[in-house]
Design an enzyme around this catalytic site. Structure first.
Site, mmCIF file in Angstrom:
data_model
loop_
_atom_site.group_PDB
_atom_site.id
_atom_site.type_symbol
_atom_site.label_atom_id
_atom_site.label_comp_id
_atom_site.label_asym_id
_atom_site.label_seq_id
_atom_site.Cartn_x
_atom_site.Cartn_y
_atom_site.Cartn_z
ATOM 1 C CG ASP A 23 34.280 27.726 61.653
ATOM 2 O OD1 ASP A 23 33.581 28.627 62.155
ATOM 3 O OD2 ASP A 23 35.336 27.321 62.162
ATOM 4 C CB SER A 52 37.064 29.755 59.955
ATOM 5 O OG SER A 52 37.347 29.026 61.104
ATOM 6 C CE1 TYR A 71 38.204 29.020 69.616
ATOM 7 C CE2 TYR A 71 37.292 26.900 70.262
ATOM 8 C CZ TYR A 71 37.270 28.013 69.446
ATOM 9 O OH TYR A 71 36.330 28.118 68.464
ATOM 10 N NE ARG A 112 36.176 27.706 65.149
ATOM 11 C CZ ARG A 112 36.757 28.882 65.202
ATOM 12 N NH1 ARG A 112 37.364 29.261 66.277
ATOM 13 N NH2 ARG A 112 36.767 29.671 64.148
ATOM 14 C CD GLN A 148 39.016 22.487 58.884
ATOM 15 O OE1 GLN A 148 39.301 22.250 57.720
ATOM 16 N NE2 GLN A 148 39.874 22.331 59.860
HETATM 17 P P1 NAD Z 1 40.274 33.023 68.745
HETATM 18 O O1 NAD Z 1 39.616 34.046 67.886
HETATM 19 O O2 NAD Z 1 39.497 32.397 69.856
HETATM 20 O O3 NAD Z 1 41.602 33.670 69.397
HETATM 21 C C1 NAD Z 1 42.598 34.270 68.600
HETATM 22 C C2 NAD Z 1 43.967 33.886 69.090
HETATM 23 O O4 NAD Z 1 44.297 34.607 70.286
HETATM 24 C C3 NAD Z 1 44.145 32.400 69.441
HETATM 25 O O5 NAD Z 1 45.145 31.839 68.609
HETATM 26 C C4 NAD Z 1 44.546 32.432 70.909
HETATM 27 O O6 NAD Z 1 45.457 31.393 71.246
HETATM 28 C C5 NAD Z 1 45.188 33.804 71.022
HETATM 29 N N1 NAD Z 1 45.370 34.306 72.404
HETATM 30 C C6 NAD Z 1 44.544 34.207 73.478
HETATM 31 N N2 NAD Z 1 45.109 34.776 74.565
HETATM 32 C C7 NAD Z 1 46.318 35.259 74.183
HETATM 33 C C8 NAD Z 1 47.363 35.962 74.853
HETATM 34 N N3 NAD Z 1 47.287 36.267 76.143
HETATM 35 N N4 NAD Z 1 48.460 36.305 74.137
HETATM 36 C C9 NAD Z 1 48.558 35.991 72.829
HETATM 37 N N5 NAD Z 1 47.593 35.337 72.138
HETATM 38 C C10 NAD Z 1 46.497 34.975 72.800
HETATM 39 O O7 NAD Z 1 40.911 31.892 67.822
HETATM 40 P P2 NAD Z 1 40.354 31.291 66.471
HETATM 41 O O8 NAD Z 1 40.833 32.089 65.336
HETATM 42 O O9 NAD Z 1 38.895 31.099 66.607
HETATM 43 O O10 NAD Z 1 41.106 29.875 66.416
HETATM 44 C C11 NAD Z 1 41.314 29.093 67.582
HETATM 45 C C12 NAD Z 1 41.758 27.694 67.216
HETATM 46 O O11 NAD Z 1 40.716 26.964 66.618
HETATM 47 C C13 NAD Z 1 42.910 27.608 66.248
HETATM 48 O O12 NAD Z 1 43.722 26.519 66.642
HETATM 49 C C14 NAD Z 1 42.289 27.268 64.957
HETATM 50 O O13 NAD Z 1 43.169 26.609 64.069
HETATM 51 C C15 NAD Z 1 41.199 26.355 65.432
HETATM 52 N N6 NAD Z 1 40.106 26.288 64.452
HETATM 53 C C16 NAD Z 1 39.603 25.050 64.086
HETATM 54 C C17 NAD Z 1 38.565 24.979 63.153
HETATM 55 C C18 NAD Z 1 37.973 23.669 62.712
HETATM 56 O O14 NAD Z 1 38.630 22.644 62.823
HETATM 57 N N7 NAD Z 1 36.723 23.654 62.235
HETATM 58 C C19 NAD Z 1 38.054 26.134 62.623
HETATM 59 C C20 NAD Z 1 38.585 27.364 63.021
HETATM 60 C C21 NAD Z 1 39.610 27.435 63.962
#
Ligand code: NAD
Length: 378
Positions: free
Chosen positions: A130, A133, A230, A122, A127
């Site tokens: 991905d 996403s 994460y 990530r 991006q």
């Molecule tokens: P994910 O599907 O792993 O998790 C979903 C959300 O659940 C996360 O925001 C996490 O913090 C939250 N969570 C976990 N435990 C929790 C709790 N106990 N209470 C409340 N919330 C809780 O997350 P995701 O959608 O895959 O994204 C994770 C991160 O990765 C984000 O910061 C996103 O911006 C980043 N990201 C980066 C890229 C990239 O740069 N290529 C692409 C996608 C996502």
């Protein structure tokens, strides 16, 4: 290179990994593309559209993979199918490698390189490739729309001659990609929207979408993000404080959408049975984490459970597949953006093994399982 697009339609899977648009791009770039009959039918991409884009239509997956240099799929197909592929070829898909280590072993045995799209690093450069996403975004949207269709009331405030309808109160738990889109969708529909997450960076994102952030903002919260962006596993003390805060809040909500995940672990339980029972009859909970154990006590994978008190808990699986047209189009574009990293200057299949994106997602190479996260499992 010879590219084959599998027919992945089976059970709840309705998506296809290439669209007529991306196939045309591949053909224009000089690749030979074979699409398996009916592959895009559930996404409303008829075989004729792929043919017009320059593809050949094959009758079965087994026939179509035989001569392919690269097989594109949603979920990787079966181990048996991999056995029918040519040695040295590659296959892409969301392979859920740690849940399914036998698949990587089968690829290694067949001399096939398996690219797990769910392991694409990530990083900013990746991006556009991905799929997690692109698919989560649509899942977040769909979760709100489905909740709205089950909820027996309206989302926006309505002032009518017959009186005023109060706006629905919507709470999004977990503000990753799916959660952010769920907030945006609930706001667009006019709901009063709040959200929570354990990562401090999400507070500003929630605010920028016009929703209110609700969380226990103590010292542990300030450190609750890994270098990879994460969530960390929170302590029992934090979870107890979080539960106390959310319990009061949930009792006042009409719609709750949960999306909380921690990589490599079971989903945290955020909504207990007592919290579900505190909600008004007719309220709707959607548990997007049900596939990884669920955030809501009482959620059942693949079912809508209605409690004695009349609260609906939605546990649908494979949300992106419920919007197969858009999810397939975006998945297909993600793959199209990845393809240059597997293409030599002469257009042949030639993965760039020096590239960190290829290194990050390739599970197998030259007959062996090479990915760090799988070594020892296969
Ligand atoms: P994910 O599907 O792993 O998790 C979903 C959300 O659940 C996360 O925001 C996490 O913090 C939250 N969570 C976990 N435990 C929790 C709790 N106990 N209470 C409340 N919330 C809780 O997350 P995701 O959608 O895959 O994204 C994770 C991160 O990765 C984000 O910061 C996103 O911006 C980043 N990201 C980066 C890229 C990239 O740069 N290529 C692409 C996608 C996502």
């Amino acid at each position: 290179m010879k590219i084959t697009v599998l027919n992945d339609i089976k059970g709840l899977e309705a998506r296809v990994s290439a669209s007529p648009e991306t196939v045309k791009g591949y053909v224009d770039a000089g690749h030979a593309v074979t699409v398996v009959k009916g592959a895009g039918a559930a996404a409303n991409f008829a075989d004729a559209l792929y043919k017009d884009a320059g593809a050949t239509i094959a009758t079965t997956n087994t026939i179509a993979v035989k001569n392919a240099d690269l097989v594109m799929s949603i979920n990787g197909g079966s181990e048996k199918l991999v056995g029918a592929m040519k040695k040295g070829a590659g296959i892409t898909g969301v392979l859920s490698p740690t849940d399914n280590p036998k698949y990587a072993a089968a690829c290694a045995k067949a001399g096939v390189t398996a690219y797990a799209l769910d392991y694409i690093p990530r990083i900013s450069r990746a991006q556009s490739m991905d799929v997690l996403s692109s698919q989560s975004n649509l899942a977040g949207y769909r979760a709100v729309v489905e909740a709205g269709s089950i909820y027996g009331r309206a989302f926006p405030m309505m002032m009518t001659a017959a009186g005023t309808i109060a706006p629905a109160k919507t709470f999004i738990m977990g503000v990753g990609v799916a959660g952010l889109q769920a907030i945006a969708t609930a706001r667009r529909l006019g709901a009063v929207t709040t959200a929570t997450d354990v990562r401090p960076a999400t507070k500003e994102q929630v605010g920028s979408l016009g929703a209110k952030f609700i969380a226990v903002e103590n010292e542990e919260f300030k450190e609750a993000e890994t270098a990879g962006g994460y969530a960390k596993q929170m302590s029992a003390e934090y979870q107890a404080l979080q539960a106390e805060l959310t319990a009061k809040h949930i009792a006042k909500q009409d719609i709750v959408i949960t999306t909380a995940l921690i990589p490599g672990r079971a989903a945290p339980v955020l909504v207990t049975k007592a919290m579900v029972d505190s909600m008004k009859p007719g309220s709707v909970l959607v548990d997007l984490a049900v596939e990884r154990g669920g955030n809501v006590e009482g959620a059942k994978a693949g079912e809508i459970v209605t409690t004695k008190n009349g609260v609906h808990i939605v546990g649908h699986l494979n949300w992106p597949s419920r919007m197969a047209g858009d999810s397939s189009s975006l998945f297909a574009r993600n793959l199209k953006n990845l393809l240059p990293l597997m293409t030599g200057e002469d257009g042949s299949y030639a993965p760039d093994w020096d590239d960190e994106i290829i290194q990050g997602c390739a599970l197998t190479k030259d007959g062996a399982v090479v990915h760090e996260r799988l070594k020892g499992d296969a």
